[in-house]
Design an enzyme around this catalytic site. Structure first.
Site, mmCIF file in Angstrom:
data_model
loop_
_atom_site.group_PDB
_atom_site.id
_atom_site.type_symbol
_atom_site.label_atom_id
_atom_site.label_comp_id
_atom_site.label_asym_id
_atom_site.label_seq_id
_atom_site.Cartn_x
_atom_site.Cartn_y
_atom_site.Cartn_z
ATOM 1 N N LYS A 72 -56.615 35.585 42.171
ATOM 2 C CA LYS A 72 -57.500 36.557 41.523
ATOM 3 C C LYS A 72 -58.615 35.828 40.779
ATOM 4 C CE LYS A 72 -58.876 40.661 40.097
ATOM 5 N NZ LYS A 72 -58.437 41.343 38.929
ATOM 6 N N GLU A 125 -65.916 37.611 29.851
ATOM 7 C CA GLU A 125 -64.674 36.836 30.021
ATOM 8 C C GLU A 125 -64.944 35.485 30.697
ATOM 9 O OE1 GLU A 125 -61.336 40.152 30.797
ATOM 10 O OE2 GLU A 125 -63.046 40.293 32.140
ATOM 11 N N ASN A 167 -67.792 37.999 39.686
ATOM 12 C CA ASN A 167 -68.219 38.443 38.350
ATOM 13 C C ASN A 167 -69.521 37.807 37.874
ATOM 14 O OD1 ASN A 167 -65.632 39.463 38.807
ATOM 15 N ND2 ASN A 167 -65.207 39.651 36.651
ATOM 16 N N ASN A 182 -58.155 39.965 33.174
ATOM 17 C CA ASN A 182 -58.880 39.128 34.126
ATOM 18 C C ASN A 182 -58.878 37.696 33.615
ATOM 19 O OD1 ASN A 182 -59.845 40.676 36.259
ATOM 20 N ND2 ASN A 182 -61.793 41.157 35.266
ATOM 21 N N ALA A 234 -60.449 50.967 29.759
ATOM 22 C CA ALA A 234 -60.213 51.730 30.990
ATOM 23 C C ALA A 234 -58.851 51.408 31.612
ATOM 24 C CB ALA A 234 -61.339 51.447 31.989
ATOM 25 N N VAL A 235 -58.510 50.131 31.660
ATOM 26 C CA VAL A 235 -57.249 49.735 32.315
ATOM 27 C C VAL A 235 -56.041 50.218 31.513
ATOM 28 C CG1 VAL A 235 -55.848 47.734 32.993
ATOM 29 C CG2 VAL A 235 -58.265 47.805 33.561
ATOM 30 N N GLY A 247 -54.460 48.307 23.367
ATOM 31 C CA GLY A 247 -55.836 48.372 23.878
ATOM 32 C C GLY A 247 -56.043 49.677 24.624
ATOM 33 N N ALA A 303 -60.834 51.022 37.323
ATOM 34 C CA ALA A 303 -61.065 52.211 36.490
ATOM 35 C C ALA A 303 -62.256 51.950 35.595
ATOM 36 C CB ALA A 303 -59.832 52.499 35.640
ATOM 37 N N ASN A 351 -62.653 36.481 40.892
ATOM 38 C CA ASN A 351 -63.474 36.696 39.694
ATOM 39 C C ASN A 351 -64.545 35.609 39.533
ATOM 40 O OD1 ASN A 351 -60.607 38.060 38.124
ATOM 41 N ND2 ASN A 351 -62.435 39.200 38.602
HETATM 42 O O1 PAF Z 1 -63.604 42.182 37.109
HETATM 43 C C1 PAF Z 1 -63.765 43.007 38.028
HETATM 44 O O2 PAF Z 1 -64.668 43.806 38.049
HETATM 45 C C2 PAF Z 1 -62.726 43.031 39.136
HETATM 46 O O3 PAF Z 1 -61.693 42.140 38.814
HETATM 47 C C3 PAF Z 1 -63.283 42.720 40.544
HETATM 48 C C4 PAF Z 1 -62.137 42.379 41.460
HETATM 49 C C5 PAF Z 1 -64.271 41.585 40.532
HETATM 50 C C6 PAF Z 1 -63.891 43.941 41.168
HETATM 51 O O4 PAF Z 1 -65.018 44.434 40.514
#
Ligand code: PAF
Length: 304
Positions: free
Chosen positions: A183, A265, A191, A102, A10-11, A7, A128, A187
């Protein structure tokens, strides 16, 4: 070491450039290109550790994938299965596979597809984005945590150091599911709300979001506790507030997905929470409403 990054979002690009300081990096992408040029830059906040540079990588060469000691999968959760199907035939059964996305909910599929390989999951708070095709901008620093999910991955603690040398801080976890759940809470809160209200993360600090953020965190805490990771809604809310402040100027990944009318996602974020809640008979109306609202948005992408 030879490392393949699956992939080129960006990451993936960020980690590829950072790991290239000590390792030979090869990319595996959907477009089948043979070479990949990446220009990496950082904001003033991160420029001391992210000097500008252009990197050249080989791409999509089965022999390089076969000789990789580590494969880092950076595609979105809903792309993981198809990505693994596409590279599996070239993968050595000893190669460690690190999955970084994520959300949660891909572990069973990955274990079933790769029954022999050591499988490691990772969660990162490094931020990123790609301002244009060949550019990646490193916009935020944060910890990366990784840990194995099958017995084959037991002796892979050294990967914590390998990732830490590339982009610190990074630490190995004996139980990666605990940080993955924390995490997930972040999210679930940030998100969908930033996608629905088309706002930056920092705007969620406004009082009008207070009740909803507390409700979301309370529900995640109940499900997390039922899963064997006891935590309070207040603790999760504090973590969410910390991330809202630390990333105040960023647009979340789901905000960007919705803006560009891409699949989100949501099924691996709020959707995963809802499915785990159902198995414990816990009702999660705040998260259910957000999941439904994002699904409705996705359904109507092409209406305008
Ligand atoms: O998905 C994202 O954008 C990131 O995981 C987070 C932590 C919500 C920051 O924007």
């Amino acid at each position: 070491m030879n490392i393949t990054i699956i992939g080129a979002g960006a990451v993936g690009r960020l980690w590829g450039c950072k790991l290239a300081a000590h390792h030979t990096i090869h990319f595996w992408t959907r477009d089948n290109c043979q070479k990949l040029a990446i220009h990496l830059s950082g904001t003033s906040a991160t420029s001391s550790i992210t000097p500008e540079a252009t990197f050249q990588f080989d791409a999509n060469q089965p022999t390089l994938l076969a000789s990789s000691e580590v494969v880092l999968v950076t595609v979105k959760a809903f792309q993981v299965e198809a990505a693994i199907q596409a590279f599996k035939a070239h993968l050595n059964p000893d190669t460690a596979v690190v999955i970084m996305h994520n959300g949660m909910g891909s572990q069973q599929t990955v274990s079933a597809l790769l029954p022999e390989n050591p499988i490691i999951y990772a969660t990162t708070s490094q931020a990123a984005f790609r301002p244009s095709e060949n550019d990646v901008r490193h916009t935020g620093l944060g910890p990366t945590l990784l840990g194995g999910i099958n017995p084959q991955a037991e002796d892979y603690q050294a990967l914590g150091q390998l990732f830490d040398d590339a982009l610190p801080p990074c630490t190995w976890q004996d139980d990666i599911n605990q940080p993955l759940w924390r995490k997930l809470a972040i999210n679930c809160a940030i998100n969908p709300l930033t996608a629905l209200h088309n706002c930056k993360n920092g705007e969620l600090a406004r009082s009008e979001f207070n009740r909803e953020l507390t409700g979301i965190c309370q529900e995640v805490a109940e499900v997390m506790s039922a899963e064997g990771y006891p935590i309070t809604g207040t603790e999760l809310r504090q973590q969410v507030d910390t991330v809202i402040n630390a990333t105040a100027d960023n647009f979340s990944s789901m905000n960007q997905d919705v803006c560009h009318q891409r699949q989100t996602e949501i099924d691996y974020i709020s959707g995963y929470l809802i499915s785990r809640a159902a198995t414990h008979n816990i009702s999660v109306p705040y998260n259910q409403r957000l999941w439904q609202a994002i699904k409705d948005m996705e359904k109507h992408y092409h209406d305008q």
